[in-house]
Design a protein around this motif. Sequence first.
Motif, PDB file in Angstrom:
ATOM      1  N   LEU A  10     -61.350  51.105  67.850  1.00 19.94           N
ATOM      2  CA  LEU A  10     -59.902  51.145  68.030  1.00 19.94           C
ATOM      3  C   LEU A  10     -59.287  50.027  67.200  1.00 19.94           C
ATOM      4  O   LEU A  10     -59.542  48.845  67.440  1.00 19.94           O
ATOM      5  N   ASN A  11     -58.504  50.393  66.219  1.00 17.91           N
ATOM      6  CA  ASN A  11     -57.929  49.414  65.305  1.00 17.91           C
ATOM      7  C   ASN A  11     -56.693  48.756  65.902  1.00 17.91           C
ATOM      8  O   ASN A  11     -55.817  49.432  66.455  1.00 17.91           O
ATOM      9  N   VAL A  12     -56.627  47.451  65.790  1.00 21.45           N
ATOM     10  CA  VAL A  12     -55.496  46.659  66.283  1.00 21.45           C
ATOM     11  C   VAL A  12     -54.560  46.382  65.112  1.00 21.45           C
ATOM     12  O   VAL A  12     -54.990  45.918  64.060  1.00 21.45           O
ATOM     13  N   THR A  13     -53.294  46.676  65.299  1.00 17.79           N
ATOM     14  CA  THR A  13     -52.332  46.494  64.225  1.00 17.79           C
ATOM     15  C   THR A  13     -52.240  45.030  63.787  1.00 17.79           C
ATOM     16  O   THR A  13     -52.419  44.106  64.583  1.00 17.79           O
ATOM     17  N   LYS A  14     -51.965  44.855  62.501  1.00 16.35           N
ATOM     18  CA  LYS A  14     -51.698  43.509  61.978  1.00 16.35           C
ATOM     19  C   LYS A  14     -50.214  43.181  62.032  1.00 16.35           C
ATOM     20  O   LYS A  14     -49.818  42.046  61.747  1.00 16.35           O
TER      21      LYS A  14
ATOM     22  N   TYR B 177     -54.838  41.364  69.669  1.00 14.83           N
ATOM     23  CA  TYR B 177     -54.813  42.338  70.763  1.00 14.83           C
ATOM     24  C   TYR B 177     -54.390  41.690  72.077  1.00 14.83           C
ATOM     25  O   TYR B 177     -53.523  42.208  72.801  1.00 14.83           O
ATOM     26  N   LEU B 178     -54.974  40.540  72.399  1.00 14.07           N
ATOM     27  CA  LEU B 178     -54.720  39.905  73.690  1.00 14.07           C
ATOM     28  C   LEU B 178     -53.379  39.190  73.762  1.00 14.07           C
ATOM     29  O   LEU B 178     -52.740  39.170  74.816  1.00 14.07           O
ATOM     30  N   LEU B 179     -52.925  38.621  72.648  1.00 19.38           N
ATOM     31  CA  LEU B 179     -51.756  37.742  72.682  1.00 19.38           C
ATOM     32  C   LEU B 179     -50.564  38.234  71.871  1.00 19.38           C
ATOM     33  O   LEU B 179     -49.494  37.637  71.925  1.00 19.38           O
ATOM     34  N   GLY B 180     -50.737  39.313  71.105  1.00 17.95           N
ATOM     35  CA  GLY B 180     -49.672  39.757  70.208  1.00 17.95           C
ATOM     36  C   GLY B 180     -48.520  40.480  70.871  1.00 17.95           C
ATOM     37  O   GLY B 180     -47.520  40.785  70.211  1.00 17.95           O
ATOM     38  N   GLU B 181     -48.653  40.782  72.161  1.00 17.28           N
ATOM     39  CA  GLU B 181     -47.611  41.472  72.942  1.00 17.28           C
ATOM     40  C   GLU B 181     -47.258  42.836  72.365  1.00 17.28           C
ATOM     41  O   GLU B 181     -46.162  43.351  72.583  1.00 17.28           O
ATOM     42  N   ARG B 182     -48.174  43.423  71.626  1.00 14.48           N
ATOM     43  CA  ARG B 182     -47.969  44.767  71.092  1.00 14.48           C
ATOM     44  C   ARG B 182     -48.484  45.824  72.069  1.00 14.48           C
ATOM     45  O   ARG B 182     -47.951  46.923  72.133  1.00 14.48           O
TER      46      ARG B 182
ATOM     47  N   MET C 246     -55.461  52.808  72.876  1.00 17.35           N
ATOM     48  CA  MET C 246     -56.124  54.089  72.690  1.00 17.35           C
ATOM     49  C   MET C 246     -55.129  55.145  72.218  1.00 17.35           C
ATOM     50  O   MET C 246     -55.407  55.904  71.281  1.00 17.35           O
ATOM     51  N   ARG C 247     -53.970  55.207  72.838  1.00 18.03           N
ATOM     52  CA  ARG C 247     -52.974  56.203  72.462  1.00 18.03           C
ATOM     53  C   ARG C 247     -52.540  56.031  71.014  1.00 18.03           C
ATOM     54  O   ARG C 247     -52.392  57.008  70.277  1.00 18.03           O
ATOM     55  N   GLU C 248     -52.319  54.792  70.590  1.00 15.74           N
ATOM     56  CA  GLU C 248     -51.933  54.524  69.202  1.00 15.74           C
ATOM     57  C   GLU C 248     -53.008  55.011  68.234  1.00 15.74           C
ATOM     58  O   GLU C 248     -52.701  55.590  67.185  1.00 15.74           O
ATOM     59  N   ASN C 249     -54.257  54.776  68.573  1.00 13.71           N
ATOM     60  CA  ASN C 249     -55.348  55.183  67.696  1.00 13.71           C
ATOM     61  C   ASN C 249     -55.575  56.683  67.705  1.00 13.71           C
ATOM     62  O   ASN C 249     -55.930  57.268  66.677  1.00 13.71           O
ATOM     63  N   LEU C 250     -55.366  57.322  68.846  1.00  7.53           N
ATOM     64  CA  LEU C 250     -55.484  58.778  68.889  1.00  7.53           C
ATOM     65  C   LEU C 250     -54.460  59.436  67.982  1.00  7.53           C
ATOM     66  O   LEU C 250     -54.757  60.431  67.304  1.00  7.53           O
TER      67      LEU C 250
ATOM     68  N   SER D 125     -68.306  54.157  74.633  1.00  7.48           N
ATOM     69  CA  SER D 125     -66.911  53.740  74.779  1.00  7.48           C
ATOM     70  C   SER D 125     -66.368  53.246  73.460  1.00  7.48           C
ATOM     71  O   SER D 125     -67.085  52.653  72.662  1.00  7.48           O
ATOM     72  N   PRO D 126     -65.063  53.452  73.201  1.00  9.20           N
ATOM     73  CA  PRO D 126     -64.461  52.911  71.982  1.00  9.20           C
ATOM     74  C   PRO D 126     -64.484  51.400  72.012  1.00  9.20           C
ATOM     75  O   PRO D 126     -64.457  50.777  73.069  1.00  9.20           O
ATOM     76  N   HIS D 127     -64.502  50.811  70.830  1.00 10.78           N
ATOM     77  CA  HIS D 127     -64.516  49.353  70.706  1.00 10.78           C
ATOM     78  C   HIS D 127     -63.337  48.908  69.871  1.00 10.78           C
ATOM     79  O   HIS D 127     -62.884  49.612  68.987  1.00 10.78           O
ATOM     80  N   VAL D 128     -62.852  47.727  70.160  1.00 14.68           N
ATOM     81  CA  VAL D 128     -61.695  47.199  69.466  1.00 14.68           C
ATOM     82  C   VAL D 128     -62.113  46.638  68.125  1.00 14.68           C
ATOM     83  O   VAL D 128     -63.086  45.913  68.020  1.00 14.68           O
ATOM     84  N   GLY D 129     -61.355  46.967  67.107  1.00 14.72           N
ATOM     85  CA  GLY D 129     -61.664  46.466  65.772  1.00 14.72           C
ATOM     86  C   GLY D 129     -60.408  46.190  64.990  1.00 14.72           C
ATOM     87  O   GLY D 129     -59.302  46.372  65.471  1.00 14.72           O
ATOM     88  N   GLY D 130     -60.606  45.723  63.757  1.00 16.28           N
ATOM     89  CA  GLY D 130     -59.454  45.376  62.924  1.00 16.28           C
ATOM     90  C   GLY D 130     -59.026  46.510  62.065  1.00 16.28           C
ATOM     91  O   GLY D 130     -58.285  46.326  61.141  1.00 16.28           O
TER      92      GLY D 130
END
Length: 203
Positions: A13-17, A53-58, A66-70, A198-203
């Motif tokens: 699961l990609n986390v937005t920059k 992911y944890l602190l960006g308040e996105r 998950m929804r964003e990545n789907l 399970s999906p994993h968080v990535g960049g």
Amino acid sequence: MAVASVTNTDLVLNVTKAIDPTVLDLTPYEPFLDALCSTRDYQKDAIRVTLRYLLGERYPNLRALMRENLDASPTLKDVYGGEAAAERKLLFPDQLSCSLDLATGTGKSYVMYGIAAIMLGIGAVDQVVVLCPSLTIEAGLTDKFKSLASSEALRAAMPSASVYQAPAIINGTESIVPGAVLRRELPRDLRLVAQLDSPHVGG
């Protein structure tokens, strides 16, 4: 529709920059990452992505990620068969939870320490708890964390405005103090669920 071939990368699961820099700006912590990780850029990336992911308040929770990545990945939709099915694969969908996978010997302890130290430095948390699967691993991690916490080079690389320049490393038998990284063996009555697909968080 069947998916012919799926790799582990396809399940990340990609986390937005695109994070508001007034909310989270890791630029002051780049010297610390350089000092901690040296040329191991994959460790730096893992730390940056996790903190975004944890602190960006996105994202309010894992479900939102998950929804964003789907929406962005037809492969994920094919693998999980839609949003409802995908969410059933998430262990803690209502929390900001994630799994970071690094191969054996790639320095997971550096990544854990970096995430903890920066979150404490920013003031996002007051303490960090690290659960260990055995006393042997706890002892090894304690030695590693104490070595890193006592490093003058790492202390000097932390921004001067940090709430904590270095964490205090304690175990479950000691008094918990602000700025501490607490390690303890997993409680014997704690049930863990491992879901390898399970999906994993990535960049």
